[in-house]
Design an enzyme around this catalytic site. Structure first.
Site, mmCIF file in Angstrom:
data_model
loop_
_atom_site.group_PDB
_atom_site.id
_atom_site.type_symbol
_atom_site.label_atom_id
_atom_site.label_comp_id
_atom_site.label_asym_id
_atom_site.label_seq_id
_atom_site.Cartn_x
_atom_site.Cartn_y
_atom_site.Cartn_z
ATOM 1 N N LYS A 173 -4.031 0.438 -7.250
ATOM 2 C CA LYS A 173 -4.105 1.764 -6.648
ATOM 3 C C LYS A 173 -4.902 2.722 -7.525
ATOM 4 O O LYS A 173 -4.694 2.798 -8.735
ATOM 5 C CB LYS A 173 -2.695 2.318 -6.415
ATOM 6 C CG LYS A 173 -2.665 3.634 -5.645
ATOM 7 C CD LYS A 173 -1.229 4.099 -5.423
ATOM 8 C CE LYS A 173 -1.196 5.394 -4.629
ATOM 9 N NZ LYS A 173 0.179 5.913 -4.465
ATOM 10 N N CYS A 207 0.057 3.562 -0.119
ATOM 11 C CA CYS A 207 0.805 4.803 0.060
ATOM 12 C C CYS A 207 -0.103 5.925 0.562
ATOM 13 O O CYS A 207 -0.777 5.768 1.582
ATOM 14 C CB CYS A 207 1.512 5.178 -1.239
ATOM 15 S SG CYS A 207 2.739 6.495 -1.053
ATOM 16 N N GLU A 267 4.694 -1.561 0.103
ATOM 17 C CA GLU A 267 4.501 -1.202 -1.302
ATOM 18 C C GLU A 267 5.769 -1.488 -2.103
ATOM 19 O O GLU A 267 6.882 -1.301 -1.609
ATOM 20 C CB GLU A 267 4.157 0.297 -1.389
ATOM 21 C CG GLU A 267 3.973 0.837 -2.785
ATOM 22 C CD GLU A 267 3.828 2.352 -2.792
ATOM 23 O OE1 GLU A 267 3.339 2.883 -3.805
ATOM 24 O OE2 GLU A 267 4.211 3.007 -1.799
#
Length: 547
Positions: free
Chosen positions: A369, A423, A296
């Site tokens: 995301k 994440c 990320e």
């Protein structure tokens, strides 16, 4: 029916609160990286005995006043347990405040304590429910289990959800009982953990006439734990091969968060990722791999604007890096906006994204995301909060926008489709059950550099392992500072890079297993567990009345 007195019956509320706080803090030892799960055989009964002590008191003037006083005392005990549990379990959130210490360090103790205090309210409500359900005999143990199971489920879904360090993770410390996640999921493991580790409470304040026998909850708990190990060991005897022709290189650049966004560091950070990708720590050329995975926010500049790579220099470097037959999966930022009449870019929205690139650095797919971290990646009620001086912890002080979900599998030419999870998106169960097409592997890119050398990255990795078992899918995990890993669909770590080290993992991709029992049922199994526990409690109440 007579009862033996509890050992805590004579203690004042203040001492009981201290015991509850210490029990909560000690319970964290059951979680990663310690995995000392037998400690819960002590801490859960301590909580039940503390609730016993307030439930049997009768020191108010009226029956109603006495009942209200019991519930208030129970709420305080539950909150103290939760505060201790979260303070010891997620203290590492405070490390993020020191990344930009000049701005945020002074807020750290207040923010961490405030978050833990707020999360403790879930257990305060659970303790009130347990006290309201308190009955003589074994029923009170089942009431405790039911109440705290509801609390664990609630904190996994309410207020965006935070299913971190669920009690079921303690049962998943060993690979054998971890396999039960394929049948009942992490919430099922949580219910089982609450029952198994609470069972010793039956030894005290049990029916006096039956105390000379081994309490039934202890017998059932022991048989359940033994069954979990037996079923899990048998499941682990299965073999899973590798996907033919697929080789993966995971890049862990190990960039300290404090250094990542400094303009003077951009060149060497990008060059390190390029160099690790080309030859890795093994020296094997990138052309030998079908997939290369970066973590990320691995590119320390804006990566994409609208539908193209923003920087010509970055695009040319990646075009030179990616050979024919290799795909690059990269976590980076993108923005949407427009061009002003003078040719300058106007940025309207920013996203934390994952990109799939092919030969010539061609953008094949993009995922934005969906599940953002409150205050980490976005500011709730942004306009109001930013006027009050609050901002996101990312270098983008106004935060990111959430993508248009849910995440969909991304096709690659060399392997089956993978599901992107950025994440902490991997901590949420049931990601694939509602998809029209099942992915064949999970890709988790993350940046745990925010939390330094703490227990946080180990807890995050452990959740990724459980998710692999739940889904029956291998997990490819790329983390900036660690812990990167290849995880097979049984949750076993096939290879990893330790925390705080730079390097690469070169490995084949394990095959996926057939869809798991848990994924077939998902919400139905959750509802079934809820009503089963409630019916079990009612049965215990009925038996106590008969006895």
């Amino acid at each position: 029916m007579d009862f033996l007195p509890t050992t805590m019956a004579g203690l004042k509320t203040g001492k009981l609160v201290l015991i509850a706080f210490l029990a909560g803090a000690l319970s964290v030892l059951a979680m990663a990286p310690f995995h000392l799960w037998p400690v819960l055989f002590l801490t859960f009964p301590l909580m039940i005995w503390a609730l016993d002590a307030v439930a049997i008191r009768d020191d108010a003037t009226t029956l109603l006043d006495n009942y209200v006083k019991r519930l208030k005392s129970a709420a305080l005990l539950g909150w103290a347990f939760g505060f201790g549990y979260f303070l010891a379990g997620i203290y590492w959130i405070g490390f993020a405040f020191y990344v930009d210490a000049q701005r945020y360090a002074i807020l750290m103790p207040f923010a961490v304590a405030g978050l833990c205090a707020a999360l403790g309210l879930f257990y305060a409500v659970a303790a009130v429910l347990a006290a309201a359900m308190w009955r003589r005999g074994y029923a009170r143990v089942i009431g405790f289990v039911f109440a705290f199971f509801c609390a664990e489920a609630a904190r996994g879904y309410f207020f965006t959800g935070f299913p971190w360090n669920l009690f079921g993770e303690a049962l998943a410390a060993d690979e054998a009982p971890m396999q039960m996640a394929a049948y009942i999921g992490l919430y099922g493991l949580t219910l089982a953990a609450l029952f198994i580790f609470s069972a010793p409470a039956a030894f005290i304040a049990a029916p006096a006439a039956r105390f000379n026998r081994l309490p039934a909850p202890v017998v059932v708990a022991a048989l359940t734990l033994a069954a979990f190990y037996a079923v899990g060991a048998q499941r682990l005897e299965q073999t899973v091969g590798d996907v033919p022709g697929v080789r993966i290189r995971i890049v862990q650049p190990n960039i300290p968060q404090q250094e990542k966004w400094k303009p003077e560091n951009r060149r060497w950070i990008f060059d390190r990722a390029l160099q690790l990708s080309r030859s890795g720590t093994s020296g094997e050329d990138i052309a030998a791999f079908t997939h290369v995975v970066w973590p990320e926010s691995s590119v320390p500049v804006l990566f994409a604007f609208n539908d193209r790579i923003y920087s010509d220099e970055v695009r040319e470097a990646l075009a030179a890096l990616i050979p024919d037959g290799t795909s690059l999966i990269i976590g980076a930022e993108r923005a949407e906006g427009s061009l002003d009449p003078d040719g300058r870019h106007r940025f309207d929205r920013a996203f934390n994204s994952l990109f799939l690139l092919g030969k010539g650095a061609e953008l094949k797919a993009v995922y934005d995301k969906i599940h953002l971290v409150p205050f980490g990646e976005y500011v709730p009620f942004r306009d109001v909060m930013m006027k009050a001086g609050f901002s996101a912890f990312s270098h983008r002080l106004d935060g990111f926008e959430a993508g248009a979900g849910p995440a969909q599998p991304i096709e690659t030419p060399q392997a089956g489709p993978f599901l992107p999870l950025i994440c902490y998106e991997i901590i949420f169960p049931g990601r694939t059950g509602s998809l029209p097409k099942r992915p064949e592997w999970l890709v988790n890119v993350t940046n745990d550099a925010w939390f330094g050398q703490s227990t946080g990255p180990y807890q995050h990795l452990h959740l990724a392992r459980i998710r692999a078992v739940e889904e029956g899918l291998p997990v490819v995990r790329a983390a900036n500072t660690g812990i990167s890993a290849i995880i097979d669909p049984f949750g076993r770590i096939l290879d990893k890079i330790d925390l705080g080290k730079a390097g690469t993992i070169d490995h084949s991709l394990p095959h996926a297993l057939p869809i798991t029992f848990y994924q077939k049922l998902r919400m139905q199994s959750f509802i079934a567990l809820f009503f089963f526990t409630l019916q079990f409690y009612l049965a215990m109440v009925a038996l106590a009345k008969v006895g």
